[in-house]
Structures are given as C-alpha cells and as structure tokens.
Design a protein around this motif. Structure first.
Motif, PDB file in Angstrom:
ATOM      1  N   ARG A 212      93.717  87.346 -25.778  1.00  0.00           N
ATOM      2  CA  ARG A 212      93.430  85.946 -26.088  1.00  0.00           C
ATOM      3  C   ARG A 212      91.927  85.701 -26.095  1.00  0.00           C
ATOM      4  O   ARG A 212      91.149  86.508 -25.582  1.00  0.00           O
ATOM      5  CB  ARG A 212      94.115  85.012 -25.087  1.00  0.00           C
ATOM      6  N   GLY A 240      90.786  76.511 -22.744  1.00  0.00           N
ATOM      7  CA  GLY A 240      92.056  77.228 -22.738  1.00  0.00           C
ATOM      8  C   GLY A 240      91.929  78.559 -23.446  1.00  0.00           C
ATOM      9  O   GLY A 240      90.941  78.836 -24.129  1.00  0.00           O
ATOM     10  N   TRP A 241      92.966  79.385 -23.277  1.00  0.00           N
ATOM     11  CA  TRP A 241      92.994  80.718 -23.873  1.00  0.00           C
ATOM     12  C   TRP A 241      94.018  80.722 -24.993  1.00  0.00           C
ATOM     13  O   TRP A 241      95.187  80.404 -24.778  1.00  0.00           O
ATOM     14  CB  TRP A 241      93.335  81.761 -22.818  1.00  0.00           C
ATOM     15  N   TYR A 242      93.586  81.127 -26.206  1.00  0.00           N
ATOM     16  CA  TYR A 242      94.414  81.033 -27.403  1.00  0.00           C
ATOM     17  C   TYR A 242      94.597  82.403 -28.044  1.00  0.00           C
ATOM     18  O   TYR A 242      93.711  83.273 -27.979  1.00  0.00           O
ATOM     19  CB  TYR A 242      93.781  80.090 -28.429  1.00  0.00           C
ATOM     20  N   ALA A 368      97.981  76.867 -25.994  1.00  0.00           N
ATOM     21  CA  ALA A 368      97.050  77.453 -25.029  1.00  0.00           C
ATOM     22  C   ALA A 368      97.772  77.948 -23.790  1.00  0.00           C
ATOM     23  O   ALA A 368      98.816  77.434 -23.405  1.00  0.00           O
ATOM     24  CB  ALA A 368      95.991  76.432 -24.628  1.00  0.00           C
ATOM     25  N   LEU A 371      95.469  76.215 -19.654  1.00  0.00           N
ATOM     26  CA  LEU A 371      94.589  75.138 -20.093  1.00  0.00           C
ATOM     27  C   LEU A 371      94.027  74.411 -18.874  1.00  0.00           C
ATOM     28  O   LEU A 371      94.769  74.025 -17.973  1.00  0.00           O
ATOM     29  CB  LEU A 371      95.348  74.157 -20.974  1.00  0.00           C
TER      30      LEU A 371
END
Length: 445
Positions: A212, A240-242, A368, A371
């Motif tokens: 991510r 956040g991590w996407y 996400a 988050l």
C-alpha cells in the motif's frame, strides 16, 4: 458447544463446567489441559463426540478442523468459562499445491538473481528459521520468503515469523487466500490463484494486496477525494494507506518480481500500523520507505519526550493463592458430548470471522486501511510556517508604495504566506510567497 473433552492419555472425560473437572483426585489436571499446544501433545484432548462415535461436526464441515481440542477462557457477556475449541486440521500439501510452491520458489530465485541479490532455496538459519527462499540484498538485508500454498495454522505463522526475526530475517508470507493465517499477522502479500505453469513463466504476476501507499490530504471543499467520514468535507487532515489503483493519482500494481528486489534493497519495508478506532488492532503491509518516514513524521510526538520515569519497585513474588482459574465461573452442568462446531451461537470455535478480522476494518472508509484523522496539520509538516497574524498589517500609504514598487494594482498587494511581507499576491502574476521563502521551501525538498 460441548462442555467437555476426552483426555487420551488418562482415558477420562473432563467436564469443564465443574471446579474439579469431574475428577477431584487429579488436582493438577487444569494446568495440564490449559497448557499451550506447543508445550504438550497435540492429540492430548479429543472431541467427546468423536471419541464416542468416531465422527464429529468439525470434520464434516469442510475438513478444516481436526477432532483434537484445546481449552481456553471464553467470555460471553459478563461470564467467563472454560471453552474447548477444535484445532486446525493438519494435512500434507496436495501435488498441485506443492507444484505451485516450487514454481513460486523458482520465480523468486530468478527475480533475486536479476536484481543482483543472493538467494538460497530451502534455507535454514540456526536450525529453526526456515524459509522457502532466503533473499539477501546488496546491503545485507535478508528477506525470508514463505510460499505455503497449503493451509497453515496461526501457530505456524507466529512460530516461524518469530524464529526468523530472532535470526535477523524479515519474513514475507505469500498467499492466494484473503482469509489465510498470515494476513495481518506477519508481513504478507496476496497474489492471484494461478496454476504452476503461469507462476513459473515470465508473465507478469501482480501483488493484489499487502502493498500500500500513503495518501495524505487536507479535507477541503475542493479536495479531489471526498471526506471519508461524512462524504463531503470536514477541514481536517486525513492520512490512510491505499492500494496502488486507488491512489490519487493511481499507481501501477507492484509485481512479485519487483517486490523481491525492492524488499531486499529496503525500498519497500514492512509496516505495522495501529488502527485509530481500536488501539488493540493493527494492519500489516509493505510500504515504500519514504511513505513510512512520512507516517512517522506525521504521528511523531509534538512535545519532546518526557524524562524516563523512575524504575518501579519489583513486583512481589507470586503466591500460591493466585489460582489459574481466577475469574472463571463454573455453572456445574451435566456433561454434553454433542459437538456443536459452527452452530449459530457464541461458541468459541465458531468458524465465522470475528476478533482477528478486526485488524482489517476500513475505519469508516471503503478504500483506506488504518485511516487516521487529525483536527489540524502538525507544524512540522508545513513547508511554509503558519503566520502568527492574518492579513497585511500596513498603512494605506505603505500599501500604495508597495504597489508602485511591485508594479501592480494596489488591490493586488497581499502578505507573503511565509514571512508576511507585501507581495503581488492577488493579481494576474500573483504568487503565494515571496522569492526568498519559495527558495527556502525548494531547498528542503
């Protein structure tokens, strides 16, 4: 759920609802049956129905569970009791699963060689840390790849990951099942469920989950991404991590071959990110090293660390009064030998996802993972510091002289966002900050 188990060594039936377990002549029986599975015989405890009839519900529902049991505490409401749960079934990998594991080993070794890394197939470090392929990067970083296409247990994942860490090896588990045991329990990556011929080929093999990228934005009315909390905007800072495809702008997916070289070079690093909604849950992923540093910078303590507290006084030695069943209730029921695995109740061995999957909630956002939202942007993240005062504090005469010097209309004069000096800010040639402030910002990039 059955309220008892069968002890295969003593040949006795144990009632978990009674304080003496139905055997007052065996005072150490509770400590023996509640010991961790890796410290006792795995087949010490057996499902009562399986012992009596040779079959049980756990074996009949997909074959993922064995008739062997373990005992631990279970809480329903405010009452804590001893509960028995089926251990995962152990079976040798099928020929197809073994072929896919070998094909992935070959692919990892080929990619490591192409990236200038050393590799060793079937490596063992210290006799305990086992890796399907051990890849060593140019800087000496060691990545222990594990590619078990056959199901593995949580205990196996934790034991092998712990052994690898003790020998300076970063484990990396590859799976094609989103509900596999390594997910969010160790550094992991999920790939497509492909036949061994496709795995061994040179065709692209993308990582679908486990890698991510950090996305961070101030949630304003004109933001490209809608507010993850209310669908509109909130004025706060979201981090956040996407997945690569959901980033703005979108990024290409990471290939397995790319992950081999990037992880060994330290360009992609494992992260363990706590969730803002549940401090006890975490999400695990591989992320770019720059994103990890940005995350740490964002959530570093605003205040300097406090001086270390004085050492606490040593705890008093444990006494014999501390019973292993403290806080456990004993309802004193009759022994029920029926295996109720998977029934719609509060049984501990219910196969439906529960507590473990709290480590992967979306925290209110569909895209996400982990988050986090802050009310304000930390000062250390600002490339141009906040002004202590708003607006341009000049007299009308000074404003006219600044307009003449800047060759702009008097209404276009405004404050530099960095130092507050008068600049041409609102005209056709307007800028956000003066030349010296812009130079300082560019020098830090």
């Amino acid at each position: 759920m059955a309220n008892g188990v069968f002890h295969t060594v003593y040949g006795i039936e144990i009632n978990l609802t009674r304080p003496d377990l139905g055997h007052p002549d065996r005072p150490g029986l509770l400590a023996e049956i509640t010991a961790p599975v890796d410290r006792r015989d795995r087949e010490l405890l057996q499902c009562l129905q399986h012992h009596r009839e040779g079959r049980c519900g756990a074996e009949e529902q997909g074959g993922e569970r064995s008739p062997w049991m373990h005992v631990r505490r279970g809480t329903v409401g405010t009452r804590t009791t001893w509960v028995a749960a089926h251990l995962p079934a152990r079976r040798p990998p099928t020929a197809e699963e073994d072929d896919r594991r070998k094909a992935l080993q070959e692919r990892i070794a080929r990619a490591a060689d192409r990236h200038g890394c050393r590799y060793e197939v079937g490596a063992r470090a210290g006799g305990r840390a086992r890796s399907d392929v051990l890849v060593t990067g140019p800087g000496g970083l060691r990545i222990g790849w594990a590619a078990p296409y056959a199901p593995v247990t949580v205990e196996t994942v934790r034991r092998r990951s712990r052994a690898a860490a003790e020998h300076g090896i970063v484990p990396l588990w590859v799976t094609c099942d989103e509900r596999a045991a390594p997910v969010d329990r160790a550094p992991w990556a999920r790939v497509d469920d492909l036949p061994w011929q496709r795995i061994a080929s040179r065709a692209p093999m993308a990582v679908r989950a486990g890698v991510r990228h950090l996305q961070q934005w101030k949630c304003l009315r004109g933001s490209a991404r809608a507010c993850p909390l209310n669908g509109s905007w909130c004025g706060r800072l979201h981090t956040g991590w996407y997945l690569p495809a959901l980033c703005l702008p979108s990024r290409p997916p990471t290939e397995v071959d790319e992950l081999v070289g990037a992880s060994a070079a330290g360009e992609l690093v494992p992260m363990r990110v706590p969730l803002q909604s549940d401090a006890s849950a975490v999400a695990r992923m591989w992320v770019p090293a720059a994103d990890r540093d940005r995350w740490r910078e964002t959530f570093a303590e605003d205040d300097p660390p406090a001086p270390p507290a004085p050492p606490a006084p040593p705890a008093p030695p444990a006494t014999a009064d501390a019973a292993p069943d403290a806080g456990v209730s004993y309802p004193g029921e009759e022994l029920d030998p029926v295996c109720r695995y998977g029934e719609e109740d509060f049984a501990y061995d219910d196969p439906r996802p529960r507590g473990r999957h709290r480590a992967r909630p979306r925290d209110g956002h569909a895209d996400a993972v982990a988050l986090h939202t802050r009310d304000t942007v930390p000062e250390r993240l600002l490339t141009v510091p906040r002004q202590t005062r708003r607006g341009l504090a000049v007299t009308p005469e000074q404003r006219h002289r600044a307009a003449a010097a800047l060759d702009c209309h008097v209404a276009h004069v405004g404050p530099c966002a960095g130092c507050g000096a008068p600049i041409d800010r609102y005209g056709p040639r307007g800028v956000h900050a003066c030349a010296p402030c812009r130079a300082r910002v560019l020098a830090r990039r």
